[in-house]
Design an enzyme around this catalytic site. Structure first.
Site, mmCIF file in Angstrom:
data_model
loop_
_atom_site.group_PDB
_atom_site.id
_atom_site.type_symbol
_atom_site.label_atom_id
_atom_site.label_comp_id
_atom_site.label_asym_id
_atom_site.label_seq_id
_atom_site.Cartn_x
_atom_site.Cartn_y
_atom_site.Cartn_z
ATOM 1 N NE ARG A 1 49.654 56.906 31.745
ATOM 2 C CZ ARG A 1 50.292 56.635 32.877
ATOM 3 N NH1 ARG A 1 49.878 57.187 34.007
ATOM 4 N NH2 ARG A 1 51.327 55.810 32.885
ATOM 5 C CE LYS B 1 49.266 51.902 30.615
ATOM 6 N NZ LYS B 1 50.172 52.289 29.503
ATOM 7 C CG HIS C 1 51.057 59.702 25.781
ATOM 8 N ND1 HIS C 1 50.268 59.504 26.893
ATOM 9 C CD2 HIS C 1 52.188 58.974 25.999
ATOM 10 C CE1 HIS C 1 50.872 58.692 27.723
ATOM 11 N NE2 HIS C 1 52.044 58.366 27.212
ATOM 12 N NE ARG D 1 52.971 59.500 31.039
ATOM 13 C CZ ARG D 1 52.988 59.337 32.363
ATOM 14 N NH1 ARG D 1 52.458 60.266 33.132
ATOM 15 N NH2 ARG D 1 53.518 58.258 32.907
ATOM 16 C CG HIS E 1 57.416 55.729 34.223
ATOM 17 N ND1 HIS E 1 58.393 56.410 33.514
ATOM 18 C CD2 HIS E 1 56.270 55.876 33.494
ATOM 19 C CE1 HIS E 1 57.871 56.925 32.415
ATOM 20 N NE2 HIS E 1 56.588 56.615 32.385
ATOM 21 C CE1 TYR F 1 59.887 61.182 27.587
ATOM 22 C CE2 TYR F 1 59.689 59.668 29.428
ATOM 23 C CZ TYR F 1 59.144 60.295 28.332
ATOM 24 O OH TYR F 1 57.846 60.027 27.963
#
Length: 335
Positions: free
Chosen positions: A198, A221, A277, A280, A303, A312
């Site tokens: 990020r 995050k 973003h 990313r 993640h 994706y």
């Protein structure tokens, strides 16, 4: 309490816990049996809390939110921001008495929010915050009743297409960033494109986080530290870029606004909320289109679960390729 003569015996009509307590009605053949039952009921109320009337919780919702922040929220990375949002929502709902805060209260509030133009996604976030507050207070023993929002379903959000830049767009963007007034912008963008970081994760890197052909991202995050490998030449470029006099131990100065200006100069149009973003997304999209492993991508992006990374998967070169060979049109062609 009352014992009355009935056609078929003696009727006990009792509310031993008083007004608001459970009511009992039972008929006995003899008055003695009725009196004995009445006495037993009185004993149960005095000894068993479950038989007593439910006690009101007269605290206001704001007090519960304050307790949540004091005992739990203050230790969360985004706790202060969540606390601020919760207070605003509480005020908008009129700060109801805690045990009068119901699913209907919040349902009415979110309907008003939607009518005011607030997105369903934002309303869902407020729902999640409040539900988490009651869950945590139950774990802490501060809230004894069921979670009032436990059964309320969130709005279903239509998945949006995730934009990514083509190789040509990436090359053009980097050229425009390189000629901007902020020398850090292009290097931060390269970190994002090389690792899937990020923007904030890349922007806040320190020199110590780059070593052994790896970049270590902290303050993520999720709160978890993750390490992503990079090419050795890129590591040298990053270390050569660092100027201790300018940014101390940080590799870069802040460059968000400079990136936005670079995107405008490159003539790239992006959806709302997709500014930095998109880097990313571009990393993840090109990784999958190049035949990358979905599990490796999950670890690189940080993640928490594979579900997020699966967004994706459709970009993989072999995605659903059996469809091409096994559909009836192809079968007819081969006849």
């Amino acid at each position: 309490m009352a014992i009355n003569k009935a056609n078929n015996g003696w009727l006990v009509d009792s509310q031993p816990g008083g007004r608001g307590g459970k009511r009992f009605r039972k008929t006995f053949k003899t008055q003695a049996e009725a009196k004995a039952y009445e006495a037993w009921l009185t004993t149960q109320v005095n000894q068993n809390e479950k038989w007593q009337p439910e006690k009101r919780d007269t605290r206001k919702l704001r007090e519960l939110i304050d307790l949540w922040y004091s005992h739990h929220g203050s230790g969360l990375k985004a706790g202060a921001n969540t606390y601020s949002r919760l207070k605003l929502a509480c005020e908008a709902m009129g700060n109801p008495v805690a045990d009068r805060f119901t699913v209907g209260t919040f349902a009415t509030y979110r309907t008003t929010r939607l009518a005011a133009g607030i997105t369903p996604n934002s309303v869902n976030r407020e729902h999640a915050y409040l539900r988490a507050v009651f869950n945590e207070l139950r774990r802490l023993g501060i809230w004894k009743k069921p979670n009032p929002l436990a059964e309320l379903r969130q709005f279903k959000i239509e998945e949006k297409e995730r934009e990514y830049l083509t190789l040509e767009q990436i090359s053009d963007l980097l050229e425009h960033l390189a000629v901007g007034s902020n020398r850090h912008t292009v290097m931060i963008a390269k970190v994002c494109l090389a690792t899937g970081a990020r923007w904030s994760e890349a922007e806040n890197l320190e020199l110590k986080h780059v070593r052994n052909a790896q970049i270590q991202f902290v303050g993520t995050k999720s709160g978890r530290i993750r390490t992503v490998p990079i090419e050795k030449q890129f590591e040298k470029d990053l270390k050569a870029h660092h100027d201790k006099k300018e940014t101390s131990q940080r590799l870069f100065a802040y460059a968000y606004s400079a990136f936005r200006d670079g995107v405008d100069r490159a003539g790239i149009t992006l959806a709302d909320g997709q500014l930095t973003h998109v880097l990313r997304h571009s990393f993840a999209s090109h990784f999958m289109m190049g035949g990358g492993n979905i599990l490796v991508l999950q670890r690189a992006l940080g993640h928490a679960n594979l579900t997020m990374t699966m967004r994706y998967a459709h970009l993989a070169p072999d995605h659903l390729q059996e469809v091409v060979k096994l559909n009836p049109i192809s079968a007819l062609t081969l006849r």
